[in-house]
Every structure is written in structure tokens, then in C-alpha cells.
Design a protein around this motif. Structure first.
Motif, mmCIF file in Angstrom:
data_model
loop_
_atom_site.group_PDB
_atom_site.id
_atom_site.type_symbol
_atom_site.label_atom_id
_atom_site.label_comp_id
_atom_site.label_asym_id
_atom_site.label_seq_id
_atom_site.Cartn_x
_atom_site.Cartn_y
_atom_site.Cartn_z
ATOM 1 N N ALA A 27 0.834 -1.207 0.000
ATOM 2 C CA ALA A 27 0.000 0.000 0.000
ATOM 3 C C ALA A 27 0.868 1.256 0.000
ATOM 4 N N GLY A 28 1.924 1.247 0.814
ATOM 5 C CA GLY A 28 2.816 2.397 0.842
ATOM 6 C C GLY A 28 3.614 2.537 -0.440
ATOM 7 N N ALA A 29 4.090 1.399 -0.970
ATOM 8 C CA ALA A 29 4.890 1.438 -2.197
ATOM 9 C C ALA A 29 4.070 1.864 -3.408
ATOM 10 N N MET A 30 2.753 1.615 -3.367
ATOM 11 C CA MET A 30 1.885 2.021 -4.472
ATOM 12 C C MET A 30 1.610 3.524 -4.473
ATOM 13 N N THR A 31 1.569 4.134 -3.287
ATOM 14 C CA THR A 31 1.123 5.530 -3.188
ATOM 15 C C THR A 31 2.230 6.530 -2.855
ATOM 16 N N ALA A 32 3.209 6.138 -2.046
ATOM 17 C CA ALA A 32 4.219 7.099 -1.588
ATOM 18 C C ALA A 32 4.949 7.808 -2.733
ATOM 19 N N PRO A 33 5.358 7.093 -3.818
ATOM 20 C CA PRO A 33 6.057 7.810 -4.889
ATOM 21 C C PRO A 33 5.186 8.838 -5.611
ATOM 22 N N TYR A 34 3.865 8.729 -5.477
ATOM 23 C CA TYR A 34 2.956 9.603 -6.232
ATOM 24 C C TYR A 34 2.097 10.487 -5.320
ATOM 25 N N ARG A 35 2.355 10.421 -4.004
ATOM 26 C CA ARG A 35 1.515 11.163 -3.061
ATOM 27 C C ARG A 35 1.595 12.665 -3.301
ATOM 28 N N GLY A 89 -7.339 1.686 6.843
ATOM 29 C CA GLY A 89 -6.575 1.768 5.605
ATOM 30 C C GLY A 89 -7.457 1.685 4.382
ATOM 31 N N ILE A 90 -8.404 0.741 4.396
ATOM 32 C CA ILE A 90 -9.341 0.601 3.280
ATOM 33 C C ILE A 90 -10.127 1.893 3.087
ATOM 34 N N SER A 108 -8.041 12.346 5.098
ATOM 35 C CA SER A 108 -7.474 11.001 5.004
ATOM 36 C C SER A 108 -6.065 10.950 5.588
ATOM 37 N N ALA A 109 -5.272 11.979 5.308
ATOM 38 C CA ALA A 109 -3.882 12.003 5.770
ATOM 39 C C ALA A 109 -3.762 12.250 7.264
ATOM 40 N N LEU A 110 -4.786 12.861 7.870
ATOM 41 C CA LEU A 110 -4.712 13.209 9.291
ATOM 42 C C LEU A 110 -5.353 12.181 10.217
ATOM 43 N N LEU A 111 -6.191 11.297 9.701
ATOM 44 C CA LEU A 111 -6.848 10.344 10.597
ATOM 45 C C LEU A 111 -6.784 8.892 10.119
ATOM 46 N N PRO A 112 -7.495 8.514 9.057
ATOM 47 C CA PRO A 112 -7.511 7.083 8.714
ATOM 48 C C PRO A 112 -6.135 6.507 8.373
ATOM 49 N N LEU A 113 -5.342 7.214 7.574
ATOM 50 C CA LEU A 113 -4.068 6.653 7.137
ATOM 51 C C LEU A 113 -3.016 6.595 8.253
ATOM 52 N N PRO A 114 -2.935 7.580 9.168
ATOM 53 C CA PRO A 114 -2.025 7.398 10.316
ATOM 54 C C PRO A 114 -2.420 6.222 11.199
ATOM 55 N N ILE A 115 -3.729 5.981 11.332
ATOM 56 C CA ILE A 115 -4.170 4.823 12.117
ATOM 57 C C ILE A 115 -3.763 3.538 11.405
#
Length: 407
Positions: A27-35, A89-90, A108-115
Motif C-alpha cells: 500500500a505504501g509502495a503504491m502511493t508514496a512515490p505519487y503522493r 486503511g481501506i 485522510s492524511a490526518l486520521l484514517p491513514l495514520p491509524i
């Protein structure tokens, strides 16, 4: 099992944790390069707001990791917390794809994804609980295997994602792929992970949530985290410096950066296993010191790179050193609160946050005082100072019992 794959990987909980953390890494490898592309170019966030959002998200992740780790210790099992983290995450990745607005991206960046990010430490906590009764060397080997799966995801997934989306007008589908990856991770936790991996592990007494936070920031814990963070900050510094030096002083192309990162990640997978064997024989502090010195040598030489082939020649040193720095500190940090796998593993997230902050400060100071090459030399000194601090702490801890015995 062969000598290359030790018997500890026969443990069902450890095997399932390795597969689950691979899907977590996906999940991180799919999104981090394009975040940043999605947030800034596609959804209109300013550079300043995006930077603040990245910092705030990391800070929330640290607090959530500590609180969830303590909750899991109180419950006596980690499966429930991991299931909840996967749901976030979903939701977090899915809402960005389905409702692509700046406001949704921020939420999304402040709540669901940090959890969801706390799942990383929870998976290591679950694996640590499954190691109850194992020898120190077996613990180091098992943690190295689990950590290697994250590197494997970063070797395979970014290139595949880029290839799939190469002709797309938007990078938002990466968030859909990440949500699906979270769903796979959820399935592994529900159907493959033993329900009571740490059933025999009994936490001596429960801590309140404020008590857990106080223990994390206590002087004894903070001193060790500071030493580890100085070492691991070198990885963050290299992430910033390598593209700049490669496309600047070394006269390379952007394509070289991607190839170099892929080569190093592949080498990390191999040498993580090698370092686990060295740590079993020589001890984890000796192995970590050796790996840090090797990586410091790499950073010093990186500062003098003037041709693309210099960078390719340095990938071996980078892979060997980085493998030690990303794998050995996991067991070291967990041992700081050994009787609480959840809280001890949450220190991994604390270290990531602290090392990123140190890396940012060193980068800012180095680029202001010298240049990218000088900053590479400063980062080497930073890593060596970290191993010096850990050495002094170990020596002090060894002297204290001896003094007590004399008295």
C-alpha cells in the motif's frame, strides 16, 4: 528448512505476519512515490500545506501507534487492533480515490491513514509475541525476515504501479490499488493469522494511556531512541541526497535514481538475512556498529561522486549498510520495553518520526553551511555519533550492575 531460511519461519504467526507486512508495504509502495503528485498537482495543495500535512500525519501516527500498542497489550492479543487498523486503511485510501478533493485528501492524511500506519508496529508486536520463549538470536532472525518483506514490496511494487499507470491521466488509481492491498492484508489477518499468537505472554500490569506515553518519553527510553534515531536518520538523508547528487554532481539522469534505489532495495533483502546471522554470532550491537560504519563510508564516498558509475559502484556498500540499519534496530527497540510487545514495537514508529526530524534538521543545516556533498559527510558523522551514544549507554548499563555487586 535450509540454512538460508531458518526454522523460526516455520512458526505460523511469524509466516503470516511476514505475508501481512508485505501487503502492508504494498500500500505504501503504491502511493508514496505519487503522493505529492496527487496532493499538489492534481488536488491543488500548496507546497507549504503539503509539507505541514506530512509532518502532522507522522506525528498522529506516533501517538496512535503508542496508544494502539498499549491497548493491544491490555487486551492480551493484537489481532483485533490489526483488524481495526486495516479497516481504516481501506477507508483512508478508498475515500481519496472515490472523492478526490483537497479536503478529503487532508482528512485522510490526518486520521484514517495514520491509524492504518500503526499496523506496521502492531504486526511486529504480534510477531514478537509469537517469539515468546525463543532465543535472542532467533528473535533477531525472525524480525529480520519480517522486515525484509517490506523491502521486497518496495523492490516489486513501485515499478509495477508505474508501468500500469504510465499512460493514465491521473495517479489516483494508485489509491484504489492501495485500498485493495489493505483488503488483502485484512484477509490474511482474519484467515491466516493465529488468533492467540501471544497467548502465553502475560503483561505484568496494565498501564493507562497517559502512563504508556510517559514511559515512551522517559529518560531511559528517550536516550536509547535518540541514539537509534541518529543512526536511522542517515537513511532519510540519503533519500534526499541521492537524487540531488545523482542528477547534479554525478551528472546522471532521473532514470538512474530509480534504478539505483531498486538495486539497493534488492541488496537489502539479501543482506538483511546475512546481518541476522552476524548478529546471532557477534551480538546485535556489534552488527549494528559494523553496519553503521559501512553506511557512513558509503555516505562519505557519495559526497565525492562525480560520475554515474560512481553511484552504481556504491550500491553494494549502500545495500550492505542499509540492511543492518533497517533491520537490527527493530529488536533493539522492542527490547527496551520487552515485557510489552505492543508498546515496545510502537517505539519503531517513534524512531521513524524522530529520525525523520533529525534528518530534516541535518539536511537544512548541511545545505545551508556547505552543499549536498558536505551534507553527505555530515550525515555520516550523524550516524557514527548515534552508534557512539548507544555504545556509551551499553557500557553504562554494564557498569551499573557491577557497581551494585561491589556494594
Amino acid at each position: 528448512m535450509s540454512r538460508l531460511f531458518p526454522d523460526v519461519f516455520r512458526n505460523p504467526a511469524i509466516r503470516a505476519s511476514m505475508i501481512a507486512i508485505f501487503t502492508f508495504g504494498m500500500a505504501g509502495a503504491m502511493t508514496a512515490p505519487y503522493r505529492s503528485i496527487v496532493g499538489i498537482r492534481e488536488l491543488g495543495l500548496s507546497d507549504g500545506l503539503y509539507s505541514f500535512l506530512a509532518f502532522a500525519s507522522a506525528a498522529v501516527n506516533v501517538v496512535i501507534s503508542v496508544l494502539l500498542g498499549n491497548l493491544a497489550d491490555r487486551l492480551g492479543e493484537y489481532r483485533s487492533a490489526m483488524i481495526g487498523a486495516c479497516i481504516f486503511g481501506i477507508v483512508g485510501y478508498g475515500m481519496v480515490y472515490l472523492f478526490p478533493t483537497a479536503a478529503i485528501f487532508i482528512i485522510s492524511a490526518l486520521l484514517p491513514l495514520p491509524i492504518y500506519g500503526a499496523l506496521n508496529s502492531l504486526l511486529f508486536a504480534n510477531a514478537r509475541a509469537a517469539m515468546h520463549g525463543m532465543s535472542r538470536s532467533e528473535m533477531v532472525t525472525a524480525n529480520s525476515g519480517v522486515r525484509a518483506m517490506i523491502s521486497l514490496s518496495w523492490v516489486l511494487i513501485p515499478g509495477i504501479t508505474g508501468l500500469v499507470l504510465s499512460g493514465a491521466s491521473s495517479m489516483l488509481p494508485a489509491y484504489l490499488f492501495a485500498a485493495i492491498s489493505c483488503l488483502f492484508c485484512q484477509g490474511i489477518i482474519l484467515f491466516a493469522l493465529p488468533k492467540r499468537a501471544g497467548a502465553e505472554l502475560v503483561v505484568p500490569h496494565h498501564l493507562s494511556y497517559l502512563g504508556a506515553l510517559r514511559q515512551v518519553v522517559s529518560p531511559r527510553i528517550s536516550a536509547h531512541i535518540a541514539g537509534v534515531a541518529l543512526i536511522t536518520s542517515t537513511l532519510h538523508l540519503n533519500d534526499a541526497l541521492l537524487p540531488l547528487i545523482a542528477t547534479g554532481a554525478a551528472h546522471g539522469a532521473l532514470s538512474d535514481v530509480g534504478i539505483l534505489v531498486g538495486i539497493v532495495a534488492l541488496l537489502e533483502i539479501v543482506f538483511i538475512i546475512v546481518w541476522s546471522r552476524i548478529a546471532r554470532e557477534a551480538g546485535q550491537m556489534v552488527a549494528l556498529a559494523a553496519g553503521t560504519i559501512i553506511y557512513a563510508v558509503f555516505l562519505c564516498l557519495l559526497g565525492f561522486a562525480s560520475e554515474p558509475w560512481h553511484l552504481y559502484a556504491l550500491t553494494l556498500l549502500a545495500g550492505i549498510g542499509a540492511a543492518a540499519i533497517i533491520s537490527i534496530p527493530i529488536t533493539y527497540l522492542q527490547d527496551l520495553i520487552a515485557d510489552r510487545p505492543g508498546l515496545g514495537s510502537a517505539l519503531i514508529s517513534v524512531n521513524v518520526f524522530a529520525s525523520a526530524g533529525i534528518g530534516a534538521l541535518v539536511f537544512a543545516a548541511g545545505t545551508w553551511l556547505t552543499g549536498y556533498s558536505g551534507t553527505a559527510l555530515m550525515s555520516a558523522v550523524t550516524g557514527l555519533s548515534g552508534i557512539a551514544i548507544l555504545g556509551l549507554l551499553q557500557r553504562r548499563n554494564a557498569v551499573a550492575p557491577a557497581d551494585a555487586g561491589v556494594q
